[in-house]
Structures are given as C-alpha cells and as structure tokens.
Design a protein around this motif. Structure first.
Motif, PDB file in Angstrom:
ATOM      1  N   ILE A 138       0.833  -1.210   0.000  1.00  0.00           N
ATOM      2  CA  ILE A 138       0.000   0.000   0.000  1.00  0.00           C
ATOM      3  C   ILE A 138       0.860   1.248   0.000  1.00  0.00           C
ATOM      4  O   ILE A 138       0.589   2.210  -0.741  1.00  0.00           O
ATOM      5  N   LEU A 142       0.924   4.113  -2.979  1.00  0.00           N
ATOM      6  CA  LEU A 142       0.743   5.535  -2.667  1.00  0.00           C
ATOM      7  C   LEU A 142       1.942   6.353  -3.115  1.00  0.00           C
ATOM      8  O   LEU A 142       1.790   7.446  -3.682  1.00  0.00           O
ATOM      9  N   SER A 143       3.145   5.827  -2.874  1.00  0.00           N
ATOM     10  CA  SER A 143       4.356   6.569  -3.256  1.00  0.00           C
ATOM     11  C   SER A 143       4.465   6.682  -4.771  1.00  0.00           C
ATOM     12  O   SER A 143       4.869   7.728  -5.296  1.00  0.00           O
ATOM     13  N   LEU A 146       1.832   9.283  -5.898  1.00  0.00           N
ATOM     14  CA  LEU A 146       2.280  10.621  -5.493  1.00  0.00           C
ATOM     15  C   LEU A 146       3.476  11.072  -6.313  1.00  0.00           C
ATOM     16  O   LEU A 146       3.593  12.249  -6.674  1.00  0.00           O
TER      17      LEU A 146
END
Length: 325
Positions: A138, A142-143, A146
């Motif tokens: 997860i 997300l990284s 982003l």
C-alpha cells in the motif's frame, strides 16, 4: 499473456542458434527478441487505438475545458491513477504519451501518466504483496501515485511545451487538421480508417528505429550487468546510498516484475527497503532505452529536465521509506 513470445525467443536462441542458456550474449539476444516483439505489438495496438480515439477526440473542447476550469491538481492525480491500471513498461508507455499530447492533454498531466504507468501495475502489486506484505505494498502504491502526481505538477509549472521535437509538433498539427476534416465532413468510421492507418504507419516509421536501439541497449545491460554489481554501493552505512542507488539504476533496464526479485535479494542482504525501492524505481522509471525512445518526442534538454525532476522525487521517496519503515 506474452508467454508465447518468450517461447519463440527461447526456441530461436537456444534451439535454432544452439546458444547456451547461461551465456551473456544468449541472454541479451533472448531479451532483445522477446522485448522487441512484445513492444512492437503493443506499439501497433496502442497507436491504432489512440488513432481511433483521436479521430473523435474533441481537442479544442478539452483544451478549453482545462484552461477554463481549475481542477486543483486532480488532473495529475487522475493521470497517475490511469497509469496504475495500464500495465505498460516505460518504453511501451511512450505511444500513449504521444496520443495524450495529440489529444490536447497538458504536458504535465501526460508526464504524470508516463511516470506512474511503469512503476505501479497489477503485476507489480501482486509481486509486492507476495514478497513484502500488504502494508508495504500500500505504501508503495501511494508513493508511486504521489511520485507521478507531484512530478507531473512540477513539470507542468516549468512550461516545457516548446522543448518538444519538431516531429511531435508536426504530429499535433496533422492531428488537428485531420480532426477538422472529420468534423467538417462528418465521415463515417469506415472512411476514417485509411487516414487513421496512414497515421499509424507514419508514427511507427518515426519511432521504430528508436525502439530497436533502446531495446538493444537494454538487452546488453540485461545480459552483461551481473545482478549483484551495485550492492556494494547501497549498504545502510552510506549516507548517500539512496541517491547513489537511484543514479546507478538508470543504466539498467527492466520492468517491475523483472526487478522485484532483485529488490527482495537486496533487502535480504541488509540493504534498507527505501534504498532498494529507490533502486527499483530508477530501473523501471528511468532507463537509457526509455531516453532513446523519448528522444524522438523530446529535446535532450527536456529529457534531462524530466529525468532530473523524477530522480529527485524518487530520492526523496526513498529517504521517506527508510524513515517510516
């Protein structure tokens, strides 16, 4: 999906040419045959589909909408999320990049897709869960999202459209003229096909030499750079291990599924997870073959800016990973 291509590459290299499986040249040639066949197929399908979309795509309406409405950065997030659901490597993402630009999508939004697409996909997610667990997976997703969103936003603010190559500008001009003709004459789909087909052939002719050279470079690196070559530079004792790992990854070339087992080995040998993931992102998202492909659509200066911004964001994400894990 592409196992049959791998079987053909194995047959040609090991059965027809009688080369040994562990031979560096054999591995490089096998990689070249497999990736060239796969990427050229993807190029054809993607460019053809994007040609159909672009023949109906309201370029002026999209431009007007994006210029009149403030989306507060959500357009970069949406492009990154679209990159997550498109299972392309960095090289096969380039045709979609061209299609986005032809469709009037802002350059920064297009970059957001180009960055995220090779980094995060269902194959990488599945491998991450199996190798590192749900929590780290997860965080990685997300990284990656982003990274694409922030990098795309930064690149858009730099106003880099003038650094696209004349070839892309000509493609853009032709796209607008063709669509004007379609709209004016309201041509049925069957009459649009010859024009779309000619445009597909034109684009393929323009980028295939770069694809061949790029994959050849990747094949040589795949066959001749040993997997443990960079480990000595990425140990946790080195303060600058993250930027060194990211920069040293650029000459290598692989997709996420190919590099993840190496990341697991690096972590097992004591290299911090953030450093190993930064290395992976550098291999997948920044590579010399990708740069060769992008040379057709971007000037050297634009490629340098693109690589510089993405490299900086990867390094920052690597340090963040090391801090929180």
């Amino acid at each position: 999906m592409f196992d049959w291509i791998q079987n053909i590459a194995n047959w040609l290299v090991y059965d027809i040419l009688k080369m040994e499986a562990k031979n560096h040249l054999a591995e490089a040639l096998n990689f070249f045959i497999y990736d060239t066949t796969k990427i050229l197929m993807l190029l054809f399908v993607v460019i053809f589909l994007m040609g159909i979309v672009n023949s109906y795509f309201p370029i002026d309406k999209v431009k007007n909408y994006l210029s009149r409405h403030k989306l507060y950065g959500l357009e970069y997030l949406f492009a990154s999320l679209f990159g997550v659901v498109t299972p392309f490597c960095s090289c096969s993402s380039v045709p979609l990049f061209i299609g986005f630009v032809r469709g009037g999508i802002p350059l920064g939004v297009t970059f957001a897709f180009l960055i995220t697409s090779p980094l995060v996909n269902e194959v990488a997610i599945g491998l991450f869960v199996g190798l590192f667990g749900v929590k780290i997976t997860i965080l990685y997703i997300l990284s990656g999202v982003l990274l694409g969103t922030i990098s795309g936003f930064i690149l858009q603010k730099l106003n880099l459209e003038h650094l696209l190559t004349p070839w892309v500008k000509e493609v853009l001009a032709n796209a607008q003229r063709e669509q004007d003709k379609f709209l004016k004459e309201k041509q049925p789909f069957i009459r649009r096909l010859p024009i779309i087909w000619n445009e597909v052939l034109k684009i393929l002719k323009g980028i295939i030499p770069y694809v061949i050279v790029g994959i050849a470079i990747g094949g040589l690196m795949h066959g001749y750079i040993p997997e443990g070559f960079f480990e000595q530079y990425m140990s946790k004792e080195h303060l600058f291990a993250v930027p060194v790992a990211t920069i040293l990854a650029i000459p290598m070339y692989s997709n996420a599924s190919g590099i993840l087992p190496i990341v697991q080995v690096l972590v097992a040998k004591g290299i911090p997870l953030g450093t190993a993931i930064a290395f992976m992102m550098g291999v997948v998202g920044l590579s010399l073959p990708e740069a060769m492909l992008l040379k057709k659509v971007m000037s050297i200066k634009l490629i340098g800016i693109f690589f510089g911004v993405v490299t900086l964001c990867i390094i920052l994400s690597g340090y963040v990973f090391n801090l929180i894990l």
